[in-house]
Design an enzyme around this catalytic site. Structure first.
Site, PDB file in Angstrom:
ATOM      1  N   ARG A  53       0.868  -1.184   0.000  1.00 40.12           N
ATOM      2  CA  ARG A  53       0.000   0.000   0.000  1.00 40.12           C
ATOM      3  C   ARG A  53       0.900   1.228   0.000  1.00 40.12           C
ATOM      4  O   ARG A  53       1.424   1.613   1.038  1.00 40.12           O
ATOM      5  CB  ARG A  53      -0.881  -0.030   1.256  1.00 40.12           C
ATOM      6  CG  ARG A  53      -2.057   0.935   1.234  1.00 40.12           C
ATOM      7  CD  ARG A  53      -2.664   1.067   2.609  1.00 40.12           C
ATOM      8  NE  ARG A  53      -1.849   1.913   3.437  1.00 40.12           N
ATOM      9  CZ  ARG A  53      -1.786   1.865   4.778  1.00 40.12           C
ATOM     10  NH1 ARG A  53      -2.489   0.966   5.445  1.00 40.12           N
ATOM     11  NH2 ARG A  53      -1.020   2.687   5.450  1.00 40.12           N
ATOM     12  N   TYR A 110       3.750   5.970  11.331  1.00 36.06           N
ATOM     13  CA  TYR A 110       4.017   4.613  11.818  1.00 36.06           C
ATOM     14  C   TYR A 110       4.888   3.751  10.903  1.00 36.06           C
ATOM     15  O   TYR A 110       5.156   2.612  11.211  1.00 36.06           O
ATOM     16  CB  TYR A 110       2.698   3.876  12.111  1.00 36.06           C
ATOM     17  CG  TYR A 110       1.696   3.871  10.965  1.00 36.06           C
ATOM     18  CD1 TYR A 110       1.856   3.005   9.888  1.00 36.06           C
ATOM     19  CD2 TYR A 110       0.602   4.725  10.969  1.00 36.06           C
ATOM     20  CE1 TYR A 110       0.944   2.994   8.848  1.00 36.06           C
ATOM     21  CE2 TYR A 110      -0.316   4.721   9.935  1.00 36.06           C
ATOM     22  CZ  TYR A 110      -0.143   3.850   8.874  1.00 36.06           C
ATOM     23  OH  TYR A 110      -1.038   3.839   7.842  1.00 36.06           O
ATOM     24  N   HIS A 153      -3.843   4.470   4.351  1.00 38.39           N
ATOM     25  CA  HIS A 153      -4.969   3.535   4.399  1.00 38.39           C
ATOM     26  C   HIS A 153      -6.193   4.181   3.760  1.00 38.39           C
ATOM     27  O   HIS A 153      -6.835   3.621   2.882  1.00 38.39           O
ATOM     28  CB  HIS A 153      -5.259   3.147   5.854  1.00 38.39           C
ATOM     29  CG  HIS A 153      -6.573   2.468   6.041  1.00 38.39           C
ATOM     30  ND1 HIS A 153      -6.829   1.206   5.543  1.00 38.39           N
ATOM     31  CD2 HIS A 153      -7.715   2.877   6.652  1.00 38.39           C
ATOM     32  CE1 HIS A 153      -8.078   0.862   5.850  1.00 38.39           C
ATOM     33  NE2 HIS A 153      -8.633   1.859   6.521  1.00 38.39           N
TER      34      HIS A 153
END
Lengths: 355, 325
Positions: free
Chosen positions: A252, A265, A256
């Protein structure tokens, strides 16, 4: 990530064709150019949608950036009568099924709930609740199994969803009923902020053996391999050989959703490493190296992509707002006294603001 | 006319629909060879075969999710959740998926399916196998919710549920399975959204559902002996709700009582009390009273369970006291 017995790869990140003992694919130059075009166009629509969200025109958007090959490869593998059950990120599969991107944007603009006809496109509604659609797919597969139809079902989900009870239950059901379903897991390495090791300690495709059906890991950034592996899994399903788990190993590259900030993160170096495995660049390199396309072709595709982006933006902004009382429609199949009363009360309340 | 038990009526009703429409299939745990843990599906496997009467893995989410998917292929599944308490483990499929699919596809996908389930107490099964959860279902737009209280209604409402193009939650009452009643010969088809006046009366309206219907009728007999003429209405269908029958009865008697097996907070009677207070306020001669199970998990001990579920005596005493003040 290089070709190995564990990973089916037919096109390297550098654009070199490689052989695999179990999977191969014969593609004409025209077919490769068509795959390339799809990859570029869906990335462009996705980019436009992200921009629209940033400008306040969409409520949210789940970008497919980086997963184009997994989606176009698997989407193009489907026969017309095969049925797909997507998550909320399958914009590339929707494209392959002939769903106008405008429907996807309208959904996230909040002017309707999706609007495409799932039966016309054999592409189900976007499912937001993680993993629930795997169960719908198995039930659908059991239904067509009873019809004796040569139809396969493919269901999309992510690495995070493999921890859900629904998904594990769907594996069991598909296994014991030998349902014609392909479980297509796009392992994009991240479930929002949780890395894969929060979900599993073995490679995901190996889980299939515990449920009693084959699992295969494919380079999810390799559109050739995704097409070949999915095509075989769907053919097996149609031939009565039951389910397959396909783990498309991908990344990805974006957030998100537009509500998420991945820089909080994960390391920038990880993204940089995956950029070298970009699903589009390797097809472009392959076309160039083998002189299957010239610069004029690439320019034309880019121009088409820009035009699609502009058209998508314009049509999105032109989408009509629904009448407020439309929220009372389609709750039930027929008239419902309580709802009609509430709708009338609401309409007269709104009318009270009129001049 | 045949006399059937409530449990046999369930199988009878499903069989009627399976024989009429080959798209109707039955799925659930233990529904095939075992004939259901409550014996509500006895004989269906023999009659319709394993392709239409399907034993499933022990996976409630999958029962409902697969029923949904099957409905999208044109089948009309009847899915069983053995105990209604188990809705708690598959509620996503009920509340987020099947209830909203029509809406979220702009009306393009219908889910003509029935979820049948054993609901309610009285059998000493304890807190996790005795609940009355029909009010959970009532709170979710998109679902229809019925609870039959007689063998005849089991057959008729099952037929109506199967033929409905919306998902219907069909709450069988476990405490009524052994009850016997007449079921007419031939096809029996009822109508969703209709209440039935079980006993006419002039002094008070008592609304009840499921196991509470025979108790309300017994209470009405007690009240009659004390000179109070109570009307008893079997609500049967919570969604859609037959407010016309209820409001007409209250307009006649001036007093409303609900008898609910669910725990008190936000039980179905609270919604009806709200409607009557809103639309029938000037016909009331006294406060609306709800007779419910207290807001507690059900105990397993027989004496304790009997204490907390509304009984005929408690119903009669509440009505009598209210009318005297």
């Amino acid at each position: 990530m290089t070709a190995s017995p564990e990973l089916v790869q037919l096109l390297t990140p550098e654009g070199e064709r490689v052989e695999h003992p179990d999977y191969d694919i014969e593609l004409t130059a025209e077919e490769v150019r068509s795959l390339y075009r799809d990859l570029v166009l869906v990335r462009r629509v996705d980019l436009e949608a992200v921009s629209l969200q940033r400008q306040g025109e969409l409520g949210i958007w789940a970008s497919l950036l980086g997963q184009e090959a997994a989606q176009i490869g698997s989407g193009r593998a489907m026969a017309e009568t095969d049925m797909a059950f997507p998550t909320y990120r399958e914009h590339g599969v929707a494209w392959c099924r002939g769903v106008d991107p405008l429907y996807l944007l309208g959904l996230f603009r909040g002017v309707h709930n999706g609007g495409w006809d799932p039966y016309e496109h054999n592409f189900g509604l976007y499912t937001i609740v993680i993993g629930a659609q795997t169960l719908h797919a198995v039930g659908y597969a059991m239904g067509v199994q009873r019809d004796g139809a040569e139809t396969a079902t493919i269901v999309y989900f992510g690495d995070g969803a493999t921890s859900q009870g629904d998904v594990n239950e769907s594996f069991i059901w598909a296994s014991v009923t030998n349902a014609p379903v392909v479980f297509f897991c796009q392992n994009n390495q991240w479930a929002i902020s949780e890395p894969l090791e929060k979900q599993t300690r073995i490679p995901l495709y190996k889980r299939a053996s515990g449920f009693g059906f084959p699992g295969v890991r494919v380079d999810g950034n390799d559109v050739f391999a995704c097409l070949a592996v999915t095509r075989k899994a769907l053919a097996d399903a149609r031939a009565g050989q039951g389910p397959t788990l396909v783990e498309a190993f991908t990344y990805r590259m974006g957030a998100h959703t537009t509500s998420d900030d991945p820089t909080r993160y994960r390391m920038a170096a990880e993204l940089e490493a995956w950029k070298l495995k970009d699903p589009i660049e390797r097809v472009k390199a392959y076309l160039f190296k083998n002189q299957l396309a010239d610069q004029a072709f690439f320019d034309k595709v880019d121009e088409e992509a820009d035009q699609l982006g502009r058209d998508t933006r314009r049509r999105c902004l032109e989408l009509p707002d629904p009448e407020p009382v439309a929220i009372f429609e389609n709750v039930y199949s027929g008239p419902h006294a309580t709802l009609e009363e509430e709708r009338d009360q609401y309409a007269s309340y709104l009318a009270g603001f009129a001049e | 006319m045949a006399e059937l038990t409530y449990r046999a009526a369930v199988a009878h009703g499903i069989a009627q629909e399976m024989a009429r429409d080959e798209r109707v299939v039955l799925v659930g745990e233990d529904v095939a060879g075992a004939g259901g843990v409550f014996k509500t599906t006895v004989g269906l496997l023999d009659r319709f075969g394993p392709n239409r009467v399907i034993d499933t893995p022990i996976a409630e989410q999958a029962i409902l999710g697969a029923a949904m998917g099957a409905a999208m292929t044109g089948l009309r599944p009847v899915a069983e959740i053995m105990f209604s308490d188990f809705f708690a483990v598959c509620w996503d499929l009920v509340a987020n998926e099947m209830a909203k699919t029509r809406y979220m596809t702009d009306g393009q996908v219908s889910l003509p399916l029935v979820v049948k389930t054993g609901n309610g107490g009285g059998l000493r099964f304890g807190a996790q196998h005795s609940q009355s959860v029909e009010n959970w279902a009532m709170a979710v737009p998109g679902l229809k919710v019925v609870t039959p209280s007689t063998p005849r209604d089991v057959v008729g409402l099952m037929a109506a549920a199967v033929r409905c193009d919306d998902p219907v939650l069909f709450f069988e009452h476990k405490g009524l399975y052994a009850m016997k009643g007449e079921v007419p010969d031939g096809e029996v088809v009822d109508e969703l959204g209709t209440a039935v006046v079980r006993r006419t009366g002039a002094d008070a309206t008592i609304l009840a559902l499921g196991l509470m219907v025979p108790r309300a009728l017994a209470a009405a007999d007690e009240l009659a002996a004390r000179g109070i003429d109570a009307e008893v209405i079997d609500v049967r269908s919570l969604v859609p709700l037959d407010t016309r029958t209820i409001l007409a009865s209250v307009a006649k008697t001036g007093h409303l009582f609900t008898v609910e097996e669910n725990p008190r907070l936000l039980g179905w009677g609270a919604e009806i009390a709200s409607i009557v207070a809103d639309e029938g306020f000037w016909t009331l001669d006294g406060p609306i009273q709800r007779i419910t199970t207290p807001h507690i998990p059900l105990p397993a001990a027989d004496s304790l369970e009997d204490l907390v579920l509304p009984s005929a005596d408690r119903i009669a005493a509440t009505v009598e006291k209210s009318l005297q003040t």
